[in-house]
Design an enzyme around this catalytic site. Sequence first.
Site, PDB file in Angstrom:
ATOM      1  N   LYS A   1       3.686   7.659   8.179  1.00 47.03           N
ATOM      2  CA  LYS A   1       4.703   7.626   8.684  1.00 47.03           C
ATOM      3  C   LYS A   1       5.181   6.003   8.260  1.00 47.03           C
ATOM      4  O   LYS A   1       6.436   5.716   7.877  1.00 47.03           O
ATOM      5  CB  LYS A   1       4.782   7.347  10.441  1.00 47.03           C
ATOM      6  CG  LYS A   1       4.530   8.854  11.019  1.00 47.03           C
ATOM      7  CD  LYS A   1       4.539   8.781  12.202  1.00 47.03           C
ATOM      8  CE  LYS A   1       3.316   7.941  13.022  1.00 47.03           C
ATOM      9  NZ  LYS A   1       1.923   8.590  12.558  1.00 47.03           N
ATOM     10  N   THR A   2       4.607   4.997   8.452  1.00 43.54           N
ATOM     11  CA  THR A   2       4.945   3.616   7.832  1.00 43.54           C
ATOM     12  C   THR A   2       5.252   3.844   6.393  1.00 43.54           C
ATOM     13  O   THR A   2       6.185   3.256   5.894  1.00 43.54           O
ATOM     14  CB  THR A   2       3.791   2.661   7.988  1.00 43.54           C
ATOM     15  OG1 THR A   2       3.310   2.649   9.390  1.00 43.54           O
ATOM     16  CG2 THR A   2       4.043   1.446   7.799  1.00 43.54           C
TER      17      THR A   2
ATOM     18  N   PHE B   1       6.907 -44.672  15.628  1.00 47.74           N
ATOM     19  CA  PHE B   1       7.904 -43.900  16.647  1.00 47.74           C
ATOM     20  C   PHE B   1       8.277 -42.475  16.063  1.00 47.74           C
ATOM     21  O   PHE B   1       8.696 -41.843  16.484  1.00 47.74           O
ATOM     22  CB  PHE B   1       8.747 -44.850  16.862  1.00 47.74           C
ATOM     23  CG  PHE B   1       9.860 -44.684  17.972  1.00 47.74           C
ATOM     24  CD1 PHE B   1       9.769 -44.483  19.137  1.00 47.74           C
ATOM     25  CD2 PHE B   1      11.232 -44.281  17.441  1.00 47.74           C
ATOM     26  CE1 PHE B   1      10.732 -44.025  20.051  1.00 47.74           C
ATOM     27  CE2 PHE B   1      12.557 -43.834  18.237  1.00 47.74           C
ATOM     28  CZ  PHE B   1      11.930 -43.846  19.488  1.00 47.74           C
ATOM     29  N   TYR B   2       8.843 -42.880  14.614  1.00 46.69           N
ATOM     30  CA  TYR B   2       9.352 -41.679  13.908  1.00 46.69           C
ATOM     31  C   TYR B   2       8.295 -40.605  13.951  1.00 46.69           C
ATOM     32  O   TYR B   2       8.846 -39.365  14.260  1.00 46.69           O
ATOM     33  CB  TYR B   2       9.543 -42.038  12.495  1.00 46.69           C
ATOM     34  CG  TYR B   2       9.778 -40.934  11.677  1.00 46.69           C
ATOM     35  CD1 TYR B   2      10.952 -40.266  11.614  1.00 46.69           C
ATOM     36  CD2 TYR B   2       8.903 -40.546  10.541  1.00 46.69           C
ATOM     37  CE1 TYR B   2      11.274 -39.058  10.705  1.00 46.69           C
ATOM     38  CE2 TYR B   2       9.158 -39.221   9.582  1.00 46.69           C
ATOM     39  CZ  TYR B   2      10.348 -38.704   9.967  1.00 46.69           C
ATOM     40  OH  TYR B   2      10.399 -37.355   9.373  1.00 46.69           O
TER      41      TYR B   2
ATOM     42  N   GLY C   1      -2.218   8.671  10.595  1.00 46.82           N
ATOM     43  CA  GLY C   1      -2.418   8.700   9.240  1.00 46.82           C
ATOM     44  C   GLY C   1      -1.750   9.504   8.371  1.00 46.82           C
ATOM     45  O   GLY C   1      -2.135   9.887   7.181  1.00 46.82           O
TER      46      GLY C   1
ATOM     47  N   GLU D   1     -29.150  25.247  12.657  1.00 48.12           N
ATOM     48  CA  GLU D   1     -28.039  25.308  11.856  1.00 48.12           C
ATOM     49  C   GLU D   1     -27.976  26.514  11.013  1.00 48.12           C
ATOM     50  O   GLU D   1     -26.868  27.497  10.517  1.00 48.12           O
ATOM     51  CB  GLU D   1     -28.331  24.188  10.649  1.00 48.12           C
ATOM     52  CG  GLU D   1     -28.229  22.726  11.172  1.00 48.12           C
ATOM     53  CD  GLU D   1     -26.870  22.536  12.054  1.00 48.12           C
ATOM     54  OE1 GLU D   1     -25.935  23.265  11.945  1.00 48.12           O
ATOM     55  OE2 GLU D   1     -26.904  21.747  12.942  1.00 48.12           O
TER      56      GLU D   1
ATOM     57  N   GLY E   1       4.324  11.885  14.351  1.00 49.09           N
ATOM     58  CA  GLY E   1       3.403  12.672  13.823  1.00 49.09           C
ATOM     59  C   GLY E   1       1.944  12.210  14.036  1.00 49.09           C
ATOM     60  O   GLY E   1       1.580  10.955  14.530  1.00 49.09           O
ATOM     61  N   PRO E   2       0.733  12.703  13.639  1.00 45.51           N
ATOM     62  CA  PRO E   2      -0.486  12.429  13.890  1.00 45.51           C
ATOM     63  C   PRO E   2      -0.821  10.800  13.165  1.00 45.51           C
ATOM     64  O   PRO E   2      -0.223  10.545  12.140  1.00 45.51           O
ATOM     65  CB  PRO E   2      -1.381  13.784  13.407  1.00 45.51           C
ATOM     66  CG  PRO E   2      -0.518  14.606  13.420  1.00 45.51           C
ATOM     67  CD  PRO E   2       0.815  14.177  13.199  1.00 45.51           C
TER      68      PRO E   2
END
Length: 647
Positions: free
Chosen positions: A206-207, A127-128, A203, A423, A200-201
């Site tokens: 910011k974090t 029951f518990y 990478g 090239e 900002g862009p």
Amino acid sequence: MNKSSKILLWVVLGAVILLLGITLFTSFYSPATEIKFSEYEEKIANVDASERVTTIVVDDYIYKGYNANGKYIFFAYGDRGDYTAQKLDEWTGKYPGFKYTYTDPNAGSFWSYLIPFFGIILVCVVFYLIIRQTQGGGSKAMSFAKSKARVNSNIKVRFADVAGAEEEKAELAEVVEFLKSPKKFSDLGARIPKGILLVGPPGTGKTLFAKAVAGEANVPFFSISGSDFVEMFVGVGASRVRDLFDAAKKSQPCIIFIDEIDAVGRQRGTGLGGGHDEREQTLNQLLVQMDGFETNEGIIVMAATNRADILDPALLRPGRFDRQVYVNLPDVRGREAILKVHSRNKPMAPNVNFKILARMTSGFSGADLENLLNEAAILAARANKKLIGNKELYEGINKVLVGPQKKSRLVTESDKRITAYHEAGHAILARLCKNCDPVQEVSIIPRGMAAGYTMTRPDSDDNHMSKDKLKDIVCMTLGGRVAEEIVIKDVCTGASSDLQKVTEISRKMVTEWGMSERVGLVTYGSDNPIFLGRDMEAHNSYSEETANMIDEEVHKIIEEAHARATKLLTEKRSVLDNMARLLIERETIYTDEVDMLMNGEPLEKINEYMDTKEKAAQENPFKRYDAPTEEKKDEDPFEDENGERKH
């Protein structure tokens, strides 16, 4: 419920089932047969000694008969009346050796007490556990609307770990100072910004800036993503916002950081049908918490986004996000500082010149530079080297920009010849057009989706692009296609990306940058996104005649560049052929070889020079060939000894 609780529950349930089984078995199963009271005497007088009953035990209302060896013979149900007692006495005198006994109905056996006791305990335990599981589920249901913010009170990041953004650091240092000593500001009547939006862009760090602010101030840091607020259930996002700020009030002063806030902070009423109600409710609650009737002194909200243009104006007003800090892509000095920060724990060769690497990585973000050094370290480890050298760094730049080499790809001689001329056309026009960047490397080794590539290295980071430089870029970009037309006498699909690039540049010159005399100083383009239902008509605001004129001007720019490229490459046909031959033989050439070809040096001398350079690099791989000397620290590697531009 965790794993251990589940195991315990199953064990308890198993024990309960076992005890119930034992109880039922002992209650309903008996080796004796049931008889009537009238048949008692027959059992007592039985001739067969093994089946003769010698003892009867009266246990409450159950009569049990046993033989002389104690074997259980029969049982019957009866009472303890006088008649029964008289019969038992009569049989005792009549049959020698027979006896009977009574048991106290109130005196049970040990197991008769133990089994019910254990049964009660097990039922209570089950029951518990059931109640606990129910409460756990309820708590989970109740915690569904709780904030998912992660709290960190011991951030290790400092401003010293953030390089290439000194102005941004200076602005954020004020926030750190307020969190450390708010009285200094309040005494002067100054109000610290309630919110700081880092724009900002991707990478650019910011974090990392938000973590550095929390680390410098040594305050709790609540971090959450904008998408963590919004769920499929109505009202959950607003509840999580309230819970987040309630938790922050208990830890103030503190910082709340919302990453990718554009997921919840988009402009309201910008979608067909009025927008997403749940997201707008979450945004409304965020607006109230940042600057409503309640005061949240000591709580600074920081947020990061690369789409500030789509945020709701109410979110950007003073009192909410008071200050916007633009974290731009690093310039050449910033890239050099970032490279030095990320190379702290990496063994670099002594000939590595971060100043040269910084110039080669124009347009790289901080994340790109970190990835560049990581790729170089992986290449060095793969080659069993102890130090990271220029070879690995240059290859890392190419991997970040274009992709890894695909030397195993089977390339036919025809494709190799077409790629070599393609090239070579790019490289020659880059040297002939004075506003183009210097050529760093030309290769016909496939990388990513490209069959070959021509890499240029800018002198400096130009924030503004002139009309002449844009025309030179368009001309150089068409060099591959023009070389095919001149030599191969046909065109192929390899120039598709070049054509997309020249079309994009030319159209922006006409519609956004006002570089067409016929169209004039009118912009017909917009960097803002199209919101369905509101801005559909605004983006079709010019007539079809104007659209035709724009198309004609775009064609004119491209055709003029095509004619110019054809003229220049036709005049340098011998250089074009020699460069293509050298590329087919060597696959990759660099600035020195391009300069020698443009000066008319014969292929034999160029091959001899390349062999000598490769041998010298093998004998002394750490010699610094391209670094400025100690006496000329500011020497420009793109200028000759007379100070003139190398072309």
